[in-house]
Design an enzyme around this catalytic site. Structure first.
Site, PDB file in Angstrom:
ATOM      1  CD  GLN A  82      -2.845   1.349   0.274  1.00 16.70           C
ATOM      2  OE1 GLN A  82      -3.577   0.417   0.017  1.00 16.70           O
ATOM      3  NE2 GLN A  82      -2.929   2.516  -0.371  1.00 16.70           N
TER       4      GLN A  82
ATOM      5  CG  ASP B  18      -6.352   2.678   7.715  1.00 12.86           C
ATOM      6  OD1 ASP B  18      -7.361   2.350   7.050  1.00 12.86           O
ATOM      7  OD2 ASP B  18      -5.550   1.837   8.172  1.00 12.86           O
TER       8      ASP B  18
ATOM      9  CB  CYS C 229      -5.001   2.461   2.607  1.00  8.27           C
ATOM     10  SG  CYS C 229      -5.804   2.202   4.197  1.00  8.27           S
TER      11      CYS C 229
HETATM   12  N1   CP Z   1      -6.115  -0.838   0.744  1.00 11.89           N
HETATM   13  C1   CP Z   1      -6.313  -2.179   0.741  1.00 11.89           C
HETATM   14  O1   CP Z   1      -5.419  -2.963   1.074  1.00 11.89           O
HETATM   15  O2   CP Z   1      -7.556  -2.543   0.358  1.00 11.89           O
HETATM   16  P1   CP Z   1      -8.159  -4.023   0.403  1.00 11.89           P
HETATM   17  O3   CP Z   1      -8.344  -4.354   1.862  1.00 11.89           O
HETATM   18  O4   CP Z   1      -9.447  -3.925  -0.342  1.00 11.89           O
HETATM   19  O5   CP Z   1      -7.176  -4.956  -0.233  1.00 11.89           O
HETATM   20  N1  NVA Z   2      -5.737  -0.709   8.794  1.00 13.62           N
HETATM   21  C1  NVA Z   2      -6.617  -1.336   7.862  1.00 13.62           C
HETATM   22  C2  NVA Z   2      -6.051  -1.289   6.487  1.00 13.62           C
HETATM   23  C3  NVA Z   2      -6.915  -1.871   5.407  1.00 13.62           C
HETATM   24  C4  NVA Z   2      -6.307  -1.788   4.054  1.00 13.62           C
HETATM   25  C5  NVA Z   2      -6.871  -2.781   8.281  1.00 13.62           C
HETATM   26  O1  NVA Z   2      -5.909  -3.467   8.660  1.00 13.62           O
HETATM   27  O2  NVA Z   2      -8.023  -3.208   8.279  1.00 13.62           O
END
Ligand code: CP
Ligand code: NVA
Length: 331
Positions: A138, A231, A272
């Site tokens: 990411q 996030d 993200c």
């Molecule tokens: N940003 C990201 O990793 O998205 P997903 O959880 O959809 O893969």
């Molecule tokens: N911090 C989040 C990121 C998702 C892409 C998770 O771990 O759920």
């Protein structure tokens, strides 16, 4: 300059030099241009690629699949109920079996130790598609997006607001330290990152000209930001923590007032994704009703603004993940 990363795993950006990361970003840009020009590639031809997912995913899964296919690779999705990993078979055994069949393995899951063990025993490159601790693919996409918008990385003020100790906060800190950005986490003290990781990143930063700072002040902390990043407040696997996090993080919501407080009219917003920016999902509606809120980590107004680059960022997952696969197992 070309770097030979063949045979290397990609578990955290801590394992890569600034020059190697720059090389991956340049390769990603070239692969993006190639795809835009409609040129079909063969850099992963004949390569079998395993995609292990213990947690759900839209972007990461699809980016690996599309990136592999674009260059002639053959991806195989292995969901948490499809294989024996860690249940009937040890991680080390599964790693040795998959390593005999596949040329590269992506892993998304809970413990970071699992991806380390896969890399240790499989004998093929292993790519971290997110663990509780890190999310390095990411960050490559984020760096590419920042570079596309500003033209450079060194000296950019990257401010991450929200859960300051999750995989994104950690990995952005590493990426910024490596590449010479000024990184600030703005987060309540209860959610500050582990001291050891901050110390390690500050040591890396000393060599790149980066700075790493942490603040619990949602007003002063965002002043001068070029990039405002947030996030989700509750990451995958922590779903019992909504009440606690909403309570802690309410003052840290990215909204127009926070944007104004940056004092920067060239600001971009990154996330993200996935994001709870409105109640357009069943989960979102339920959570919002339960906790008496209408938005969470970012308002709809910021998310949908002209300075929000979240979908460019999502697209860049394909190009950067392709660069990682091509660099480590490609022709
Ligand atoms: N940003 C990201 O990793 O998205 P997903 O959880 O959809 O893969
Ligand atoms: N911090 C989040 C990121 C998702 C892409 C998770 O771990 O759920």
């Amino acid at each position: 300059m070309a770097f030979n990363l063949k045979g290397r795993s990609f578990l955290t950006l801590l394992d890569f030099t600034k020059e190697e990361i720059e090389y991956l970003l340049t390769l990603a840009q070239n692969l993006k241009d190639k795809k835009r020009a409609g040129i079909k590639g063969d850099l992963l031809e004949g390569k079998n690629i395993a995609l292990i997912f213990e947690k759900p995913s839209t972007r990461t899964r699809c980016a690996f699949v599309v990136a592999a296919r674009d260059e002639g690779g053959m991806p195989e999705y292995l969901g948490k109920n499809d294989i024996q990993l860690g249940k009937k078979e040890s991680v080390a055994d599964t790693a040795r079996v998959l390593g005999r069949m596949f040329d590269g393995i992506e892993f998304r899951g809970f413990k970071h130790e699992t991806v380390e063990e896969l890399a240790k025993y499989s004998g093929v490159p292993v790519w971290n598609g997110l663990t509780d601790k890190y999310h390095p693919t990411q960050v490559l996409a984020d760096l590419l997006t920042i570079k596309e918008n500003f033209g450079y990385l060194e000296g950019i003020n990257l401010v991450y607001v929200g859960d300051g100790r999750n995989n994104m906060a950690n990995s952005l800190m590493i990426g910024a330290a490596k590449m010479g950005l000024n990184y600030r986490i703005v987060s309540p003290r209860e959610l500050w990152p582990e001291e050891d990781l901050v110390k390690e990143c500050r040591e890396v930063a000393a060599g790149s000209g980066a700075t790493i700072t942490i603040s619990d002040d949602p007003v002063e902390g965002v002043r001068g930001a070029d990039v405002l990043y947030t996030d989700v407040w509750v990451s995958m696997g922590e779903e019992d923590k909504f009440a606690e996090r909403i309570n802690l993080l309410k003052p840290y919501q990215v909204n127009m007032e926070m944007v104004k407080n940056t004092g920067n009219d060239r600001l971009i917003f990154l996330h993200c994704l996935p994001s709870y920016h409105n109640a357009d999902t069943d989960n979102g509606r339920k959570i919002f009703e339960e906790h008496g809120i209408e938005e969470m980590e970012v308002t709809d107004e910021v998310f949908e603004s002209s300075f929000s680059k979240v979908f460019d960022e999502a697209e860049n997952r394909v190009h950067t993940i392709k660069a990682v696969m091509v660099a480590t197992i490609g022709k």
